[in-house]
Write an enzyme that holds these catalytic residues in place. Structure first.
Site, PDB file in Angstrom:
ATOM      1  N   LEU A 105      65.443  -6.208 -83.700  1.00  0.00           N
ATOM      2  CA  LEU A 105      64.563  -5.069 -83.954  1.00  0.00           C
ATOM      3  C   LEU A 105      64.801  -4.522 -85.357  1.00  0.00           C
ATOM      4  O   LEU A 105      63.853  -4.192 -86.077  1.00  0.00           O
ATOM      5  CB  LEU A 105      64.805  -3.999 -82.888  1.00  0.00           C
ATOM      6  CG  LEU A 105      63.842  -2.807 -82.861  1.00  0.00           C
ATOM      7  CD1 LEU A 105      63.688  -2.280 -81.441  1.00  0.00           C
ATOM      8  CD2 LEU A 105      64.292  -1.678 -83.775  1.00  0.00           C
ATOM      9  N   TYR A 137      54.585  -7.012 -83.241  1.00  0.00           N
ATOM     10  CA  TYR A 137      55.939  -6.447 -83.374  1.00  0.00           C
ATOM     11  C   TYR A 137      56.857  -6.978 -82.275  1.00  0.00           C
ATOM     12  O   TYR A 137      57.947  -7.498 -82.553  1.00  0.00           O
ATOM     13  CB  TYR A 137      55.803  -4.934 -83.305  1.00  0.00           C
ATOM     14  CG  TYR A 137      57.050  -4.114 -83.434  1.00  0.00           C
ATOM     15  CD1 TYR A 137      57.504  -3.710 -84.682  1.00  0.00           C
ATOM     16  CD2 TYR A 137      57.745  -3.684 -82.306  1.00  0.00           C
ATOM     17  CE1 TYR A 137      58.633  -2.908 -84.806  1.00  0.00           C
ATOM     18  CE2 TYR A 137      58.868  -2.882 -82.414  1.00  0.00           C
ATOM     19  CZ  TYR A 137      59.301  -2.499 -83.676  1.00  0.00           C
ATOM     20  OH  TYR A 137      60.410  -1.706 -83.789  1.00  0.00           O
ATOM     21  N   GLN A 176      63.062  -6.751 -87.856  1.00  0.00           N
ATOM     22  CA  GLN A 176      61.613  -6.535 -87.862  1.00  0.00           C
ATOM     23  C   GLN A 176      61.261  -5.244 -88.591  1.00  0.00           C
ATOM     24  O   GLN A 176      60.249  -5.172 -89.288  1.00  0.00           O
ATOM     25  CB  GLN A 176      61.085  -6.482 -86.425  1.00  0.00           C
ATOM     26  CG  GLN A 176      59.614  -6.113 -86.295  1.00  0.00           C
ATOM     27  CD  GLN A 176      58.696  -7.138 -86.926  1.00  0.00           C
ATOM     28  OE1 GLN A 176      59.050  -8.303 -87.050  1.00  0.00           O
ATOM     29  NE2 GLN A 176      57.516  -6.711 -87.336  1.00  0.00           N
ATOM     30  N   GLU A 177      62.117  -4.237 -88.447  1.00  0.00           N
ATOM     31  CA  GLU A 177      61.835  -2.959 -89.080  1.00  0.00           C
ATOM     32  C   GLU A 177      62.066  -2.991 -90.592  1.00  0.00           C
ATOM     33  O   GLU A 177      61.252  -2.470 -91.354  1.00  0.00           O
ATOM     34  CB  GLU A 177      62.711  -1.865 -88.455  1.00  0.00           C
ATOM     35  CG  GLU A 177      62.296  -1.454 -87.053  1.00  0.00           C
ATOM     36  CD  GLU A 177      60.999  -0.669 -87.045  1.00  0.00           C
ATOM     37  OE1 GLU A 177      60.554  -0.217 -88.110  1.00  0.00           O
ATOM     38  OE2 GLU A 177      60.422  -0.507 -85.949  1.00  0.00           O
ATOM     39  N   SER A 178      63.183  -3.587 -91.035  1.00  0.00           N
ATOM     40  CA  SER A 178      63.574  -3.408 -92.437  1.00  0.00           C
ATOM     41  C   SER A 178      64.103  -4.655 -93.131  1.00  0.00           C
ATOM     42  O   SER A 178      64.469  -4.589 -94.303  1.00  0.00           O
ATOM     43  CB  SER A 178      64.669  -2.336 -92.518  1.00  0.00           C
ATOM     44  OG  SER A 178      65.878  -2.831 -91.949  1.00  0.00           O
TER      45      SER A 178
END
Length: 486
Positions: free
Chosen positions: A312, A442, A315-317
């Site tokens: 996660l 996502y 995927q975010e940063s």
């Protein structure tokens, strides 16, 4: 069945010459004069009434709250006037202009600057709108106007693209198209993917914002000269409010803030794209080791697999502790400022606080879901809510029920989430428009990253076990045993 479509509006643009007269002719009119009536009323009531549309380019409820290019502009303009902002977003293009004529104060809804529109005046140009032709992947390349012959072509009535098609018809007699007042851009693109339209004329920035969710649609060619996006004001309300807006927009442009907003909302169309296993593994080797223990500790406290939290975070940063999104979420786990405050995260750029906060937030989301959602479905929906918000997830669950699906199954809900981009569905929901295709991609990406990390982790464990039972001084002999004995 193809939605009800109306005949095309065949009207010549011819407003370039009028544009200068319109914008340059607005000289300052102070409040308290006849020209200042609408501005006086807004100041007296202490709020600016803005009529808009619930679309990704105008206004919608995003992960960090109300957002959208024109919402942000209108919010800043109201603050510039020293008053609050009131939004009506249940409009289409035609009803925005009618509401401006009859109610005021301001229409901000991706409106093309059209000086011939009755009962309204327009601000200075805000954004350039380049019409483009898009078409269904698999058709022969649509790379020029002559390629439109024989295609079922659609566009939105009143958006300005119909005017460009009207001009094109003068050069290509017999050109026909369908124009709708009921649809939005995402619905046009869906009709193309569903083979109910062959092509459509929309604006470049609209295609960039939506292309990731409609892989079956390709960009064709630019059509005609750019148009201008502008705000609309009631013509009978005086000029002072429009003049104040022009001054505000001019200052925003001169300070570079307008360009920054354009880049923020329209300049980042590919941040969700899957980067590929090789790149991911490279980052896993180069970046992840610095944060592995932080993910493991946060996972123990929150009750997750640490590799899932790491996936996660990627995927975010891309495991960048100083990452900042176009919409202002920050840090390795990309927390919004309000969410960080609720979680007690004082520094979003601190990877320790960010990872712990992100883990707690995912746990809270998972715990807040109805008990009827179980197993992996519960985890996947919590991840989707991390991206799009619980409100939009609940809207998608209700749509799933309406369509006869199971709102407790992720496989069914993920089919409904993209419908939050289509007016037919989102106008029935509590929270309105959302970029519903994003949480589907996502969750898919996080699952892929998690699978890769799990594979790498298993492989490393097997490698370490193998090495533990192979003495270094026997390596050459053991390798020789692989082939047939001499």
């Amino acid at each position: 069945m193809l939605p009800t479509l109306i005949p095309p509006l065949r009207r010549r643009r011819g407003y370039l010459a009028l544009l200068a007269a319109l914008t340059l002719g607005l000289w300052p009119s102070p409040p308290g004069t006849p020209d200042g009536r609408r501005l006086d009323e807004a100041l007296a009531r202490e709020f600016l009434q803005v009529h808009t549309r619930n679309t990704p380019t105008t206004y919608y409820e995003g992960r960090e709250g109300p957002t959208g290019f024109e919402y942000e502009l209108a919010r800043r303009f109201a603050a510039h006037l020293g008053i609050s902002l009131s939004l009506r977003s249940d409009h289409q293009i035609a009803s925005v202009l009618e509401a401006v004529r009859t109610e005021g104060d301001l229409g901000a809804a991706a409106l093309p600057l059209t000086p011939t529109a009755e009962g309204v005046i327009f601000s200075r140009p805000i954004l350039e709108l380049q019409p483009v032709v898009v078409y269904r992947r698999g058709l022969p390349p649509v790379n020029g106007p002559e390629r439109l012959a024989g295609l079922t072509l659609g566009t939105l009535a009143g958006a300005g693209t119909d005017l460009v098609l009207g001009e094109l018809e003068a050069e290509h007699p017999g050109l026909n198209w369908l124009a709708s007042q009921e649809l939005e851009v995402a619905e046009l693109l869906r009709l193309i993917e569903d083979e109910r339209l062959d092509a459509a004329v929309i604006f470049e920035h609209q295609f960039r914002l939506n292309r990731l969710f409609f892989p079956g649609v390709e960009r064709g060619f630019s059509l005609g000269d750019p148009l201008s996006l502008a705000w609309a004001f009631p013509a009978d309300g005086g000029l002072a409010l429009a003049e104040a807006a022009n001054g505000f927009l001019q200052a925003l442009h001169e300070e570079g803030e307008l360009d920054a907003l354009v880049a923020r909302y329209f300049g980042h169309d590919d941040y969700l794209e899957y980067v590929g296993a090789r790149t991911f593994i490279q980052h896993a080797h180069a970046r992840l080791p610095a944060y592995t223990e932080l993910f493991q500790e946060a996972a123990r406290q929150a009750g997750f697999d640490w590799k899932l939290l790491a996936a996660l975070g990627y995927q975010e940063s891309h495991w960048d502790p100083e990452a900042t999104s176009p919409t202002g979420v920050r840090g390795l786990m990309m927390l919004t400022l309000p969410t960080a405050g609720d979680l007690g995260v004082s520094d979003r750029l601190d990877p320790v606080q960010s990872i712990q906060g992100g883990a707690r937030y995912l746990r809270e989301l998972k715990d807040r879901l109805p008990e009827s959602i179980r197993g992996e479905d519960r985890l996947f929906m919590a991840m989707a809510a991390y991206n799009v918000g619980l409100g939009h997830l609940y809207d998608a669950r209700r749509i799933t029920e309406q369509r006869g699906g199971d709102p407790n199954r992720w496989a069914d809900v993920r089919e409904s989430l993209p419908l939050l981009q289509e007016r037919e569905w989102y106008r029935q929901t509590r929270h309105g428009y959302a970029r519903g295709g994003e949480p589907v991609i996502y969750v898919r990406n996080i699952r892929r990253y998690h699978e890769i990390l799990s594979y790498v982790d298993r492989s490393q464990q097997q490698f370490y076990l193998l090495n533990a039972r192979l003495p270094d001084d026997e390596e050459e002999k053991l390798l020789q045993l692989v082939g047939a004995p001499p």
